[in-house]
Write an enzyme that holds these catalytic residues in place. Structure first.
Site, PDB file in Angstrom:
ATOM      1  NE  ARG A  15       3.712   2.433   1.840  1.00  0.00           N
ATOM      2  CZ  ARG A  15       3.177   1.927   2.936  1.00  0.00           C
ATOM      3  NH1 ARG A  15       3.845   1.068   3.677  1.00  0.00           N
ATOM      4  NH2 ARG A  15       1.948   2.249   3.298  1.00  0.00           N
ATOM      5  CG  ASP A  16       0.353  -0.895   2.327  1.00  0.00           C
ATOM      6  OD1 ASP A  16       1.121  -1.590   3.022  1.00  0.00           O
ATOM      7  OD2 ASP A  16      -0.815  -0.644   2.660  1.00  0.00           O
ATOM      8  CG  HIS A 207      -5.360   1.651   3.912  1.00  0.00           C
ATOM      9  ND1 HIS A 207      -4.308   2.104   3.144  1.00  0.00           N
ATOM     10  CD2 HIS A 207      -5.009   0.389   4.292  1.00  0.00           C
ATOM     11  CE1 HIS A 207      -3.370   1.161   3.073  1.00  0.00           C
ATOM     12  NE2 HIS A 207      -3.779   0.106   3.771  1.00  0.00           N
ATOM     13  CG  HIS A 209      -5.296  -4.648   4.543  1.00  0.00           C
ATOM     14  ND1 HIS A 209      -4.102  -5.233   4.198  1.00  0.00           N
ATOM     15  CD2 HIS A 209      -5.036  -3.330   4.672  1.00  0.00           C
ATOM     16  CE1 HIS A 209      -3.156  -4.299   4.135  1.00  0.00           C
ATOM     17  NE2 HIS A 209      -3.700  -3.140   4.423  1.00  0.00           N
ATOM     18  CB  CYS A 240       0.250  -5.964   7.677  1.00  0.00           C
ATOM     19  SG  CYS A 240       1.003  -5.107   9.070  1.00  0.00           S
ATOM     20  CG  ASN A 249      -3.440  -2.583   0.770  1.00  0.00           C
ATOM     21  OD1 ASN A 249      -3.692  -1.947   1.770  1.00  0.00           O
ATOM     22  ND2 ASN A 249      -2.211  -2.918   0.430  1.00  0.00           N
TER      23      ASN A 249
END
Length: 302
Positions: A15-16, A207, A209, A240, A249
Site C-alpha cells: 500500500r504505502d 513508522h 522513513h 510521500c 519507508n
C-alpha cells in the site's frame, strides 16, 4: 536497558510503498507480492487503500486485489479508509483491520487531505465507530510527528494533542510516523513519549522513513523505550506524494537483519523476504532499496 525479545513488523509495501509509483502496477503483481510476504512469515500486511482513484490512481484496483488474495490464517490484512465512503467500499472486501490517518502538522493536513486536524478527526469518527461495531480492528497513523515539509519541526505537544483526539474517537492502536524522514533518535523518542500520554505501550508502533538515513537509528531508539511494533516496507518501497524528496519507508529487510543480529525474534525468514523484495523490484525495473538485501544478493551471486 531491556529491549523487547520479539518484534512485530507490519509490511506496508503493497500500500504505502506502491501508492506513489507513476506507472500502474497490475493487481496480479500486488497480489503476488502479498503472497510472497506472507510466505516469508509476515503476519501483518497493509494491502491497499480505499481512496479516490482521482487522487491515488495506483490504488484503484483495491477490490480486485483484496478479492484475489489467498488468505492465510493468522495473517492480518489491513486497508486504509480515509472516510465513510472508503470504509463502505472496504468493508465489502472483509479487511481484518482498517487504518485512519491524521497529521500532527496543521499545514500538512491541509495539503494532504484538504482539511484541518480537527476536521479530519470528525471525518474519521463515524468510520471508527462503524468499524468497531462490525468487529474490525482500528489502527490510527499520525503523520509528520517530528517534522513537516511546510512547518518544519513539529513539537511533541502537537503529537500528544493528535494522539488524544485519536484515542477519544476509539482508535485502538496508534502509529508514530516520521513521514518525511527528518527525525533523529531523541526527537523520535520525544514523539513516542508524547503518544504514551494517551496510549499504552503495547498499542504504539513506529513508522520511519529513511530520507536522511536515520530510520534504523530511530527504530533502535524506539526499541529502547520498549516499542515492539513497527511499519516497514519490503525493498524500501515508497515515498510521500505530498512530501517532496522523501524517500521510501525503512526497508523490511534492513530492520529484520538488525533485529535478528540483536537476538530479537520476528518470525520472518530473511531469505524469503529478500526474494519478495527482488520480485517487486524486478517488476519495477530497479534494484531493491535495501542495504541488507543488496549485500545478501551479492553474496548469493558470488
Amino acid at each position: 536497558m531491556s529491549l523487547p525479545t520479539q518484534v512485530k513488523l507490519v509490511d506496508v509495501g503493497p500500500r504505502d510503498g506502491l501508492q506513489n509509483e507513476k506507472s500502474p502496477v497490475p493487481a496480479e503483481v500486488k497480489i503476488g507480492l502479498v503472497h510472497r510476504l506472507q510466505d516469508a512469515g509476515l503476519k501483518e500486511i497493509e494491502v491497499t487503500s480505499y481512496v479516490s482513484p482521482k487522487w491515488v490512481p495506483q490504488m484503484a484496483d483495491n477490490h480486485e486485489v483484496m478479492q484475489g488474495l489467498s488468505r492465510q490464517s493468522g495473517v492480518r490484512y489491513s486497508v486504509l479508509t480515509p472516510n465513510m465512503k472508503g470504509y463502505e467500499a472496504a468493508v465489502l472486501d472483509k479487511p481484518d483491520e482498517i487504518v485512519v490517518f491524521g497529521s500532527a502538522s496543521e499545514a500538512f493536513s491541509q495539503k494532504n487531505i484538504n482539511c484541518s486536524i480537527a476536521e479530519s478527526i470528525e471525518r474519521f469518527a463515524p468510520v471508527v465507530e462503524a468499524a468497531r461495531a462490525a468487529g474490525i480492528y482500528v489502527r490510527g497513523a499520525m503523520s509528520c510527528t517530528v517534522g513537516c515539509p511546510y512547518e518544519g519541526e513539529v513539537a511533541p505537544e502537537r503529537v500528544a494533542y493528535l494522539a488524544g483526539l485519536m484515542k477519544q474517537i476509539g482508535v485502538q492502536h496508534i502509529g508514530v510516523a516520521d513521514t518525511i524522514g527528518v527525525g533523529t533518535p531523541r526527537k523520535v523518542q520525544c514523539a513516542v513519549e508524547a503518544t504514551l500520554q494517551h496510549f499504552d505501550l503495547n498499542d504504539v508502533s513506529g513508522h520511519f522513513h529513511d530520507t536522511y538515513g536515520q530510520a534504523l537509528a530511530n527504530t533502535l531508539a524506539s526499541l529502547e523505550l520498549g516499542v515492539w511494533q513497527f511499519d516497514t516496507s519490503v525493498a524500501g518501497l515508497g515515498g510521500c506524494p505530498y512530501a517532496k524528496g522523501a524517500t521510501g519507508n525503512v526497508a523490511t529487510e534492513d530492520v529484520v537483519y538488525m533485529l535478528h543480529g540483536m537476538g530479537i525474534e520476528t518470525g520472518i525468514d530473511l531469505d524469503k523476504l529478500i526474494d519478495a523484495g527482488q520480485y517487486i523490484s524486478d517488476f519495477l525495473g530497479r534494484k531493491p532499496n535495501s542495504r541488507a538485501a543488496t549485500a545478501l544478493l551479492n553474496k548469493r551471486a558470488g
